[in-house]
Design an enzyme around this catalytic site. Structure first.
Site, short mmCIF file in Angstrom:
data_model
loop_
_atom_site.label_atom_id
_atom_site.label_comp_id
_atom_site.label_asym_id
_atom_site.label_seq_id
_atom_site.Cartn_x
_atom_site.Cartn_y
_atom_site.Cartn_z
N LYS A 1 0.88 -1.16 0.00
CA LYS A 1 0.00 0.00 0.00
C LYS A 1 0.92 1.21 0.00
O LYS A 1 1.51 1.57 1.01
CB LYS A 1 -0.90 0.01 1.24
N LYS B 1 -2.80 -2.32 7.63
CA LYS B 1 -1.89 -1.21 7.92
C LYS B 1 -0.74 -1.67 8.82
O LYS B 1 -0.92 -2.44 9.74
CB LYS B 1 -2.65 -0.07 8.62
N CYS C 1 30.23 21.46 26.63
CA CYS C 1 30.54 21.83 28.00
C CYS C 1 32.06 21.90 28.10
O CYS C 1 32.76 21.01 27.62
CB CYS C 1 29.98 20.76 28.94
S1 IVH Z 1 -6.55 -0.30 -4.62
C1 IVH Z 1 -11.20 0.33 -4.34
N1 IVH Z 1 -4.02 -0.69 -4.28
O1 IVH Z 1 -5.11 3.41 -0.82
C2 IVH Z 1 -9.97 0.96 -3.86
N2 IVH Z 1 -4.97 1.29 -3.38
O2 IVH Z 1 -7.63 3.48 0.85
C3 IVH Z 1 -8.89 0.70 -4.81
N3 IVH Z 1 -3.35 2.73 -2.26
O3 IVH Z 1 -6.75 6.04 -2.31
C4 IVH Z 1 -7.59 1.04 -4.27
N4 IVH Z 1 -1.60 1.48 -2.64
O4 IVH Z 1 -4.29 5.87 -2.77
C5 IVH Z 1 -5.06 0.13 -4.04
N5 IVH Z 1 -1.76 -1.17 -4.08
C6 IVH Z 1 -2.79 -0.37 -3.86
C7 IVH Z 1 -2.65 0.86 -3.17
C8 IVH Z 1 -3.77 1.64 -2.93
C9 IVH Z 1 -2.03 2.59 -2.11
C10 IVH Z 1 -4.15 3.85 -1.73
C11 IVH Z 1 -4.89 4.61 -2.77
C12 IVH Z 1 -6.30 4.74 -2.28
C13 IVH Z 1 -6.19 4.28 -0.86
C14 IVH Z 1 -7.45 3.51 -0.53
#
Ligand code: IVH
Length: 680
Positions: A121, A319, A435
């Site tokens: 992510k 997370k 110091c």
């Molecule tokens: S899929 C239906 N894949 O996470 C949602 N999102 O909370 C599709 N993000 O705004 C999102 N890495 O900015 C997806 N590998 C990843 C991701 C990702 C970061 C972020 C994205 C989105 C947020 C969603």
């Protein structure tokens, strides 16, 4: 090319430049020299300037940015950009898998173990890219998910983002992905911002967001942004792949950068394993991630599962523990180090960050505190990444309490040492204030003792933090020499000190008396003299008296010793107090194998009168220094190996001389063996 029509030449140039840029930026595998790329690019710019009507939306020249915009236009998303629900633990992860399987079963779909795709992510910002007939025509931020901002021009400046797709691509394609800034691009940007006297960014995400939402795309072009595609929102005039991993493969083939850490796994156990694996890699990855995303791989199943409010049921974000958190500064204290360096440390209201509870964070030095303007009472962003010591990233100014707003609340380094009251000095050009109390200061004394006893110094096993605190507080030990006066009986009276431990400590102290000159010099804790310099000094002067009496000029003769080190050494030995401590140490019996005056050592030396050949590269001293040292010890240094050679010293990558020595049966010394002969 001159017999081509301008539009033909332009089309050919665009093709070439797209291909080369893809090889360079996406595949990391350039096929032509940079100079050739620059030449083609210049030609493109010249032609486009001459025939502006022939400039296209997918031209590589779009990467440098265009005229500033008055505002960013709103863009309605044809397919909403949703968010993801979060899980924070293995239990919640298991629950996600059970929920998905149960839902599918309820719909009459028999699933044993589900296949998921796991990907990082990314900690950047989501964008949507629209390609019509293979050309990028619009790019937008997520905004509220329904409407975002048109940042097409800015997106075009991102080198890894394709401006056009191969002919096989569908007629309409909307791709979703993340714009981010790599850690090293972020560090470089902040260094440049500092140098220009401009404000620095708090983290790569903020830097990426700030850079992407510029009105002036030329500005964006100067910031290195990166992009990873992670999904297809719309596709017309082509076939939609059947699974998420196939979609990623397809996107890769169309030229989109795809993260290499994407993997397909089975069931909850597979998810958990992948999570742990990516978490372990987290700090070594070139970009920041705040977790991993689990997606049901099969698109048909994704569709069955559908959405709930604004998030899909088929995907979830797991997370990581946050690496940044907000907390309050309760006090700013000053720590005193071994050399008297004063380090401001923020005492914080305990906060759980990066997997541990943090109560202190370093503020590095006075300039850093002033630059960040950290004040007592402030709410600050604290960061703890991996094993790095926690630090204060920035102050949340909006939350500054009234009392901290007065100018008098600004941090000021004390004029006297908080531990011993000696005055504090800060030399010009130095960031560090110190110091001036030397060993009068108990804080410096404790640190100096710990350094003296360290493994690579005098190596006194068992003399740690707590014990040193006690010994100094009881005033039993003021200088390292006092350590050698401690008795078993005395030590045994200390709290939590069993008779056996007292015995062991005494034995360790006694054992440390037999040392070497480099260790002893290092242990003294002379400012700017680390382990390597201590060894160089010992090699050069061979005896303590020679070093103690050396002038700055003489010290400058030593390899790698510059004016700062030379002055530190001189200052150290000029201090009568230091000479006294050294005398006491010697009286107590601290000793090392003799290597007195050069004349003496020459006759005593194993190398005196011998013929030595040096070959290969030595890592601790130069060939010339090695030669000087050998000569000083009465050895002869020859250039080639013969039957008369007594020793060959072989450094790294030694070649034919080493072969010859071997064939003649001449003793070969490694660099370490050679050094041992020089020092002892
Ligand atoms: S899929 C239906 N894949 O996470 C949602 N999102 O909370 C599709 N993000 O705004 C999102 N890495 O900015 C997806 N590998 C990843 C991701 C990702 C970061 C972020 C994205 C989105 C947020 C969603």
């Amino acid at each position: 090319m001159s017999d081509l029509l301008p539009q033909q030449e332009l089309a050919a140039l665009r093709d070439q430049l797209h291909r080369y840029a893809y090889q360079y930026y996406v595949l990391d595998n350039p096929t032509i020299p940079d100079s050739e790329y620059d030449r083609l690019f210049q030609r493109l710019l010249t032609l486009e300037a001459e025939y502006p009507e022939l400039k296209t939306a997918d031209s590589p020249s779009m990467r440098v940015g265009g005229a500033p915009l008055p505002e960013l236009k709103a863009v309605e998303h044809a397919v909403p950009m949703l968010s993801l629900n979060n899980v924070f633990s293995q239990t919640e992860l298991d629950a996600f898998d059970v929920r998905v399987s149960t839902l599918l079963q309820k719909q009459g779909i028999a699933v044993s173990t589900l296949t998921y795709c796991v990907e990082p992510k990314f900690d950047g910002l989501a964008v949507s890219l629209l390609y019509q007939n293979g050309v990028l025509v619009q790019g937008a931020t997520r905004g509220d998910g329904q409407r975002g901002e048109d940042v097409t021009e800015n997106l075009r400046t991102i080198r890894t983002l394709p401006l056009r797709l191969p002919a096989t691509a569908p007629t309409l394609l909307e791709v979703r992905g993340e714009v981010l800034m790599l850690k090293h691009d972020f560090a470089r940007l902040n260094t440049e911002q500092l140098a220009r006297g401009q404000k620095t960014f708090i983290n790569p995400r903020n830097a990426a967001a700030g850079s992407l939402r510029q009105l002036d795309s030329k500005m964006t072009a100067q910031r290195r942004l990166s992009f990873f595609a992670y999904g297809i929102a719309r596709l017309e005039g082509g076939t939609m792949p059947e699974t998420h991993d196939q979609a990623l493969q397809q996107l890769r083939q169309w030229g989109f950068p795809i993260c290499e850490h994407v993997q397909c796994v089975q069931g909850a156990a597979g998810l958990w394993q992948a999570y742990q694996q990516i978490e372990q890699q987290r700090d070594s990855l070139p970009y920041e991630l705040d977790g991993v995303v689990y997606k049901v791989n099969d698109f048909a199943l994704q569709q069955q599962l559908g959405f709930v409010s604004r998030a899909p049921r088929f995907a979830v974000a797991h997370k990581f523990p946050a690496q940044e958190a907000l907390t309050e500064v309760e006090a700013i204290e000053i720590q005193v180090g071994r050399t008297g360096a004063l380090t401001p440390v923020a005492r914080l209201k305990p906060v759980f960050v990066g997997g541990v509870t943090v109560t202190n964070a370093t503020l590095h030095n006075e300039d850093e505190v002033l630059r960040k303007d950290v004040r007592v009472g402030d709410t600050v962003i604290v960061r703890r990444a991996g094993d790095v010591i926690p630090e204060v990233v920035a102050v949340v100014l909006e939350r500054r309490p009234e009392a901290a707003q007065q100018d008098s609340a600004r941090f000021r380094l004390p004029a006297v040492c908080p531990v011993c009251g000696s005055h504090v000095v800060r030399e010009a050009q130095e960031a560090i204030a110190r110091c001036s109390g030397g060993l009068v200061c108990s804080a410096q004394r404790k640190q100096a003792l710990l350094h003296f006893a360290a493994r690579r110094a005098m190596d006194i096993e068992g003399l740690g933090d707590k014990l040193v605190d006690l010994l100094v507080e009881k005033d039993w030990v003021r200088t390292p020499a006092d350590l050698y006066q401690l008795t078993e009986e005395q030590l045994a009276t200390l709290p939590r000190m069993a008779e056996k431990s007292a015995q062991n400590l005494c034995a360790a102290i006694a054992k440390s008396k037999h040392t070497s000159l480099p260790r002893f010099l290092f242990a003294l804790g002379i400012r700017n003299v680390g382990e390597a310099t201590a060894r160089d000094l010992a090699l050069h002067f061979t005896s303590l008296p020679a070093l103690q009496n050396a002038t700055v000029d003489e010290l400058l003769q030593v390899s790698d010793v510059g004016p700062i080190v030379a002055q530190s050494v001189c200052d150290f030995f000029a201090e009568s107090h230091n000479r006294e401590v050294i005398a006491q140490l010697l009286t107590a019996g601290v000793q090392w194998p003799d290597c007195a005056a050069p004349e003496l050592s020459a006759s005593a030396s194993a190398l005196a009168g011998k013929t030595v050949v040096l070959t290969g590269t030595l890592t601790t001293l130069s060939r010339d220094e090695a030669k000087q040292r050998l000569l000083a010890m009465g050895a002869k240094v020859a250039g080639s190996v013969s039957k008369k050679t007594d020793y060959v010293v072989a450094g790294e990558a030694a070649g034919s001389k080493l072969d010859k020595a071997m064939s003649l049966g001449i003793p070969v010394l490694s660099e370490a063996e050679f050094l041992a002969l020089l020092v002892n």
